[in-house]
Design an enzyme around this catalytic site. Structure first.
Site, PDB file in Angstrom:
ATOM      1  N   LYS A   1      -3.106  -2.993  -3.369  1.00  0.00           N
ATOM      2  CA  LYS A   1      -3.180  -2.658  -5.196  1.00  0.00           C
ATOM      3  C   LYS A   1      -4.257  -3.659  -5.689  1.00  0.00           C
ATOM      4  O   LYS A   1      -4.679  -4.658  -5.229  1.00  0.00           O
ATOM      5  CB  LYS A   1      -1.655  -3.252  -5.853  1.00  0.00           C
ATOM      6  CG  LYS A   1      -1.642  -4.700  -5.770  1.00  0.00           C
ATOM      7  CD  LYS A   1      -1.960  -5.538  -6.851  1.00  0.00           C
ATOM      8  CE  LYS A   1      -1.964  -7.225  -6.511  1.00  0.00           C
ATOM      9  NZ  LYS A   1      -2.686  -7.818  -7.470  1.00  0.00           N
TER      10      LYS A   1
ATOM     11  N   VAL B   1      -6.809 -10.627   4.114  1.00  0.00           N
ATOM     12  CA  VAL B   1      -5.829 -11.657   4.076  1.00  0.00           C
ATOM     13  C   VAL B   1      -6.219 -12.765   2.607  1.00  0.00           C
ATOM     14  O   VAL B   1      -7.258 -12.865   2.663  1.00  0.00           O
ATOM     15  CB  VAL B   1      -5.566 -12.381   5.158  1.00  0.00           C
ATOM     16  CG1 VAL B   1      -4.535 -13.412   4.900  1.00  0.00           C
ATOM     17  CG2 VAL B   1      -5.058 -11.392   6.443  1.00  0.00           C
ATOM     18  N   ALA B   2      -5.210 -12.987   2.087  1.00  0.00           N
ATOM     19  CA  ALA B   2      -5.178 -14.027   0.856  1.00  0.00           C
ATOM     20  C   ALA B   2      -6.492 -13.547  -0.304  1.00  0.00           C
ATOM     21  O   ALA B   2      -7.459 -14.254  -0.529  1.00  0.00           O
ATOM     22  CB  ALA B   2      -5.638 -15.346   1.356  1.00  0.00           C
TER      23      ALA B   2
ATOM     24  N   LEU C   1      -4.934  -8.643  -3.156  1.00  0.00           N
ATOM     25  CA  LEU C   1      -4.729  -7.318  -2.963  1.00  0.00           C
ATOM     26  C   LEU C   1      -3.382  -6.901  -2.834  1.00  0.00           C
ATOM     27  O   LEU C   1      -3.014  -5.836  -2.399  1.00  0.00           O
ATOM     28  CB  LEU C   1      -5.900  -6.455  -1.893  1.00  0.00           C
ATOM     29  CG  LEU C   1      -7.482  -6.711  -2.312  1.00  0.00           C
ATOM     30  CD1 LEU C   1      -8.048  -6.507  -1.233  1.00  0.00           C
ATOM     31  CD2 LEU C   1      -7.439  -5.999  -3.569  1.00  0.00           C
TER      32      LEU C   1
ATOM     33  N   GLY D   1      -1.586  -7.639  -0.062  1.00  0.00           N
ATOM     34  CA  GLY D   1      -1.385  -7.129   1.333  1.00  0.00           C
ATOM     35  C   GLY D   1       0.000  -7.458   2.042  1.00  0.00           C
ATOM     36  O   GLY D   1       0.600  -6.684   2.857  1.00  0.00           O
ATOM     37  N   GLY D   2       0.296  -8.663   1.859  1.00  0.00           N
ATOM     38  CA  GLY D   2       1.506  -9.178   2.459  1.00  0.00           C
ATOM     39  C   GLY D   2       2.702  -8.686   1.713  1.00  0.00           C
ATOM     40  O   GLY D   2       3.812  -8.180   2.319  1.00  0.00           O
TER      41      GLY D   2
ATOM     42  N   ASP E   1       5.274  -9.321  -6.348  1.00  0.00           N
ATOM     43  CA  ASP E   1       4.491  -7.997  -6.316  1.00  0.00           C
ATOM     44  C   ASP E   1       5.215  -7.157  -5.425  1.00  0.00           C
ATOM     45  O   ASP E   1       4.760  -5.802  -5.567  1.00  0.00           O
ATOM     46  CB  ASP E   1       3.099  -8.208  -5.684  1.00  0.00           C
ATOM     47  CG  ASP E   1       2.169  -8.792  -6.660  1.00  0.00           C
ATOM     48  OD1 ASP E   1       2.246  -8.838  -7.835  1.00  0.00           O
ATOM     49  OD2 ASP E   1       1.141  -9.456  -6.142  1.00  0.00           O
TER      50      ASP E   1
END
Length: 306
Positions: free
Chosen positions: A25, A110-111, A114, A116-117, A151
């Site tokens: 996102k 990662v981090a 966006l 991702g996690g 999120d």
């Protein structure tokens, strides 16, 4: 949104493995209104998805263990991982006793700001809902996800939305007009907690207009969308990591119609109409930024969740 059922148990007629796409996102706006009594900030954001995604494979296992592996060594592969926590909480809420093996094929940095996690966790919830035939609605999955990360409710539905509260109060919007999104992430990551910890809400001098951005998205006005981009966390992260500001300046110099840091950063995105300009930005940015992607705006919700 891609979904596949990979393998079946012929004796029992049970799906043994499913896959889910977990898109990244970006924030078209991000505003922190005030610090809440629970320690979180009251947020107002417009978020949308782009066609850069991880893939989550979920394999049904006998027994009760949850195991996880990832193609990236930068993410935890145990109970610290949001996807693992999502699977564990879903079992707790539904009383399921089956085990699952989670494979995360990482493409989202990662981090990076966006989600991702969070998107991996949301995809895990959607996939296990199918794998275990739970019949939960998107709203129910989002409520479960909200207990793990702010999120995740947005990522469960995906698409485009105004998000308020901690990010869990969602108002769906139509997809933004089609365009190219160039993403550039510096070598370092950023801690969201550190960025919010340094944010002085009372000192914010310029705030994004979330309502106007939502109207621009609804009307499909690309020029207005690029003119309304705003993120109150951007100056904080740029103060910590000046290269974030350098990336944004370079994007605008190379012809981006609009550019903004996503989330707490450090990824910066540029919006452009033409593929030729997106390629020019990628070529220009690769000189000093290793992780650069040119992808399409996605912005559509997950099919038939509710």
């Amino acid at each position: 949104m891609e979904r596949t059922d990979r393998r079946y148990d012929r004796m029992e007629g049970r799906v043994q493995m499913v896959s889910e796409k977990a898109p990244a996102k970006i924030n078209l706006t991000l505003d922190a209104r005030y610090k809440r009594p629970d320690g979180y900030h009251e947020l107002e954001m417009v978020m949308t998805t782009v066609d850069l995604a991880d893939r989550i494979d979920l394999e049904d296992r006998d027994g009760s263990s949850i195991t996880l592996e990832s193609s990236s060594g930068l993410v935890p592969q145990d109970e610290r991982n949001l996807a693992y926590r999502a699977a564990a909480l879903l079992r707790e809420k539904t009383g399921v006793r089956r085990g699952v093996h989670i494979r995360i094929h990482k493409r989202i940095p990662v981090a990076a700001g966006l989600a991702g996690g969070s998107s991996d966790a949301a995809a895990t919830l959607r996939g296990l809902n199918r794998l275990w035939k739970l019949g939960l609605s998107g709203r129910e999955l989002a409520d479960i996800g909200a207990e793990i990360g702010s999120d995740i409710p947005f990522c469960v539905h995906s698409g485009t939305a105004v998000a308020k509260g901690r990010g869990e109060i969602l108002e769906p919007l139509p997809a933004p007009p089609p365009c190219w999104v160039v993403l550039a992430k510096p070598a370092h990551g950023v801690s969201t907690a550190d960025v919010f910890g340094r944010l002085n809400v009372g000192a914010i001098s310029e705030r994004p207009d979330t309502e106007a951005m939502a109207e621009a998205v609804c009307s499909g006005d690309f020029d207005r969308i690029t003119g309304l981009l705003g993120n109150v966390l951007e100056p904080v992260t740029m103060g910590m990591h000046p290269e974030v500001g350098k990336i944004k300046r370079k994007m605008l110099e190379f012809g981006a119609e609009g550019a903004l840091m996503s989330g707490s950063g450090p990824t910066v995105f540029a919006l452009v109409r033409k593929e030729s300009k997106a390629k020019r930005l990628v070529n220009g940015l690769k000189g000093f930024c290793r992780q650069v992607f040119a992808v399409r705006m996605l912005g559509k919700p997950i099919d038939s969740l509710d």
